[in-house]
Structures are given as C-alpha cells and as structure tokens.
Design an enzyme around this catalytic site. Structure first.
Site, PDB file in Angstrom:
ATOM      1  N   TYR A 170       0.833  -1.211   0.000  1.00 34.18           N
ATOM      2  CA  TYR A 170       0.000   0.000   0.000  1.00 34.18           C
ATOM      3  C   TYR A 170       0.867   1.260   0.000  1.00 34.18           C
ATOM      4  CZ  TYR A 170      -3.241   3.530   1.851  1.00 34.18           C
ATOM      5  OH  TYR A 170      -3.986   4.656   2.048  1.00 34.18           O
ATOM      6  N   ASN A 182       7.602  -1.987   2.811  1.00 29.85           N
ATOM      7  CA  ASN A 182       6.611  -0.955   3.122  1.00 29.85           C
ATOM      8  C   ASN A 182       5.998  -1.259   4.495  1.00 29.85           C
ATOM      9  OD1 ASN A 182       4.913   1.333   2.231  1.00 29.85           O
ATOM     10  ND2 ASN A 182       3.243  -0.156   2.252  1.00 29.85           N
ATOM     11  N   SER A 207       3.044  -3.211   4.282  1.00 32.92           N
ATOM     12  CA  SER A 207       3.294  -4.623   3.995  1.00 32.92           C
ATOM     13  C   SER A 207       4.684  -4.804   3.430  1.00 32.92           C
ATOM     14  CB  SER A 207       2.254  -5.150   2.993  1.00 32.92           C
ATOM     15  OG  SER A 207       0.939  -4.945   3.450  1.00 32.92           O
ATOM     16  N   SER A 249      -0.050  -5.557   8.421  1.00 34.32           N
ATOM     17  CA  SER A 249       0.966  -5.801   7.402  1.00 34.32           C
ATOM     18  C   SER A 249       0.666  -7.073   6.627  1.00 34.32           C
ATOM     19  CB  SER A 249       2.350  -5.913   8.060  1.00 34.32           C
ATOM     20  OG  SER A 249       3.362  -6.010   7.090  1.00 34.32           O
ATOM     21  N   GLY A 250       0.684  -6.966   5.311  1.00 31.82           N
ATOM     22  CA  GLY A 250       0.581  -8.136   4.451  1.00 31.82           C
ATOM     23  C   GLY A 250       1.970  -8.616   4.106  1.00 31.82           C
TER      24      GLY A 250
END
Length: 367
Positions: free
Chosen positions: A130, A202, A237, A275-276
């Site tokens: 993102y 990120n 993420s 967070s992914g």
C-alpha cells in the site's frame, strides 16, 4: 550507499557479484516508475517485473512455492502455484489498488506472444503493498503501458533500488522505503548455488528497526514520523521474492520462502496485524520442465528431476534469511526524502545518520 558500502556486513555469507537477485543466472528485473501529478493529485507509484528465466516463462517453467506470514495483503496466481508447484509467468509487484490492471495487462501481453492462444491460459503472479500516503492510490494510475514498459525493461545486471517501480511510494520503518535487493552464494562444497532476493519494503515501526542486530531505531525517534498526523506506524506490507539456481522441488521452494520471515524479524518487522507479509520463492535448477502449452500431444509422460537433499538444504535457508535482511536495509538506505500531497515529509535515512545511530549502540566499523 548500500549497506556493504558503509561497512555494514549482515550475516556470515558471501554475496554474489552484484549482491542482487540478478546474480541468479537468467533472472531479470524491470521497473516502470510514475512520479507526476494527474488532475491535481500526486502520483508516486509504479510496477516492477521479475522474469525468472531467459525467454518466456511459460516455455521454461520453474518450480515455486509461497508462504504467508500475515495475510493482510493480496496476490494473484498463487493458488495454481500451490496446486501445481510451477511458476509459468513473470512476477509483478505494484500498489494495492493496481493489482487487477497489472494482472490483466500481463494476460494481454502474453496473448500478443502466443501463436495459438486456444490451448493456453495464464494466471499471472501479481503482488502488492500500500502506497496511499504518498500516492493517489484511488486514482489507479498504473496503466497497461506501464506494465509493458516494465516488462520490456527487464534485464540482468544491477537492480535499481529505493523509490522505483512498485516501490516508488513505499515507507519502511517510518523512513522512505521501496525496492531492495541482495544475494548470497553458498560455498562450492555446499553446492555453490546462489540465492537472490528482491523486496518491496513498506512495513515496520521505527522503534523496532534493527541493523546487524543493533536497535538503531530507538536512537532515531527524534526524527519526525510521517505517521504523526495521519495513519499508524507499522501500517503497510512487505513482498519478498526469492530466486535460486539450486534444484529445489516445490515443497522445498515453500520451505525457502518461509525463511524470509527470519530476515524480516532480524530487522525488527513481522509483528503487525496491518501488514501483508507475502513471500514467493522459485528455483531454476531443474531444466526441461514441460512448457505450459496445455493440450499438446507431444509432451513426455514424465520428467527427470533433481533435488537438493534435505541434509544439505540448510545453507540455502541461511542464505535466504541473510539476503532478505540485507535487502530490507538496502531499500531503506536507497530512500530519499519524499513529501506527501499535504506537505508531510517521509524522511530518507541518511548514511551518516544510520552510522551515528549504530555507533551509539556500540557498533564500530573495525569490529
């Protein structure tokens, strides 16, 4: 500068010649970067593409596996990898709201290259993080021409890092983040294989940031956070792509992908609900796998494969963990100050600032 240019050596392993994912023979990386203003909105985004082998991926598939540390993220094409263990397309990384257009664009570009599309379909692997603090993410400004640009630009050699491609608008440990890369080559007596990594970083809170085990983030809390007025520290993420020329089978690729978690943890990440954290590993050490042209009558009934024996796979795990750790730090060091549309500064982490924080923690260049 990159970490090693500053004298920061992470781990015990030896990097490849470029200390990049492209140290794995045949792997190529391309970026398309958008830094502009559209309809009065700030655009800071893009797309990055990784080609696993020389030539078309569908003609030379490779084994692959993936791992999800935390699923607050999205990706396409992973179910087929889980089922068949094969990577048959390029890998693309972009922002959260552009994952669909990038997927569709890769399909269209694949169609252009097919003599007979009636006997083939593709499910491209596209992953995201993102960038909505620095980028007008709702504008969905990544277009098919940018995907084509990144794919056409894919090449071996040094890899651009920082605010480039999909990493253009990314933030890592409250500093400017983005694309980072690193590699390790295991000793000849352990196989001589290379493990290369590319991250789109990120994620992470500043107070948790560690470099070479030192808690430098605690020494950097006086630098204003970009999340002081909007958002939450740690939101975001990380995507990790691991490549190796070792002859791994799909389940071994999955095991390799899991080790990305260790590299992230060493830098202080991996604990945020928002967070992914999605990781993909592919291995090019087996050659001659059947092309992904379904319906062909001339394909052999079986293929001869090789695999690294499990008693000898640990050096690859260590290499992956170290390369991920270093790639994240390289991504942060490549970052420069970037300002949001409403005037919030996302600071880059200057070389001398990091060295100063390390010294305060007891690190020294001569150790």
């Amino acid at each position: 500068m990159r970490a090693r240019q500053l004298g920061i050596t992470l781990g015990l392993g030896t990097p490849g010649k470029l200390n990049a994912i492209t140290d794995v023979p045949g792997v190529r990386v391309g970026h398309a970067t958008l830094k502009t203003s559209i309809d009065g909105k700030q655009v800071r985004t893009g797309v990055s593409v990784i080609q696993p082998r020389v030539g078309e991926a569908r003609q030379q598939p490779c084994f692959a596996g993936y791992h999800v540390l935390n699923g607050n993220g999205d990706a396409t094409g992973l179910e087929w990898i889980s089922e068949a263990g094969l990577l048959t397309t390029p890998i693309a990384i972009t922002n959260t709201h552009s994952i669909g257009i990038v997927r569709d664009s890769l399909i269209a570009l694949e169609r252009e290259r097919l003599a007979d599309p009636a006997v083939y379909w593709c499910m491209p692997v596209v992953m995201e993080t993102y960038d909505g603090l620095l980028n007008d993410i709702w504008g969905q400004h990544v277009k098919p021409e940018h995907v084509r640009q990144a794919l056409d630009a894919a090449e071996g050699g040094p890899v651009q890092e920082g605010a480039v491609g999909g990493g253009t608008g990314m933030i890592c440990h409250e500093f400017k983040g983005g694309i980072g890369t690193a590699s390790r080559r295991v000793p000849e007596e352990q196989g001589g294989w290379t493990v290369g990594v590319l991250v789109q970083a990120n994620h992470g809170k500043r107070q948790e940031l560690r470099v070479d085990g030192y808690p430098v983030g605690r020494q950097l809390m006086d630098i204003p956070s970009p999340f002081a007025e909007r958002g939450t520290p740690g939101m975001g993420s990380i995507v990790v792509i691991i490549a190796t020329d070792a002859p791994l089978l799909p389940h071994q690729c999955q095991r390799l992908a899991q080790r990305a978690s260790i590299g992230i943890a060493r830098t202080g990440g991996g604990t945020e609900d928002s967070s992914g954290d999605l990781f993909l590993a592919f291995a090019t050490g087996n050659h001659g796998l059947p092309p992904a042209d379904y319906g062909r009558k001339d394909l052999a009934l079986s293929s001869v494969l090789r695999m690294v024996n499990n008693d000898h796979i640990s050096p690859l795990f260590s290499a992956a963990a170290e390369a991920v750790e270093e790639a994240i730090i390289n991504a942060i060091l490549a970052g420069e100050d970037m300002t949001t549309e409403d005037g919030i500064t996302v600071p880059g982490l200057a070389d001398e600032v990091l060295i100063g924080a390390l010294n305060k923690c007891g690190w020294s260049l001569s150790r």
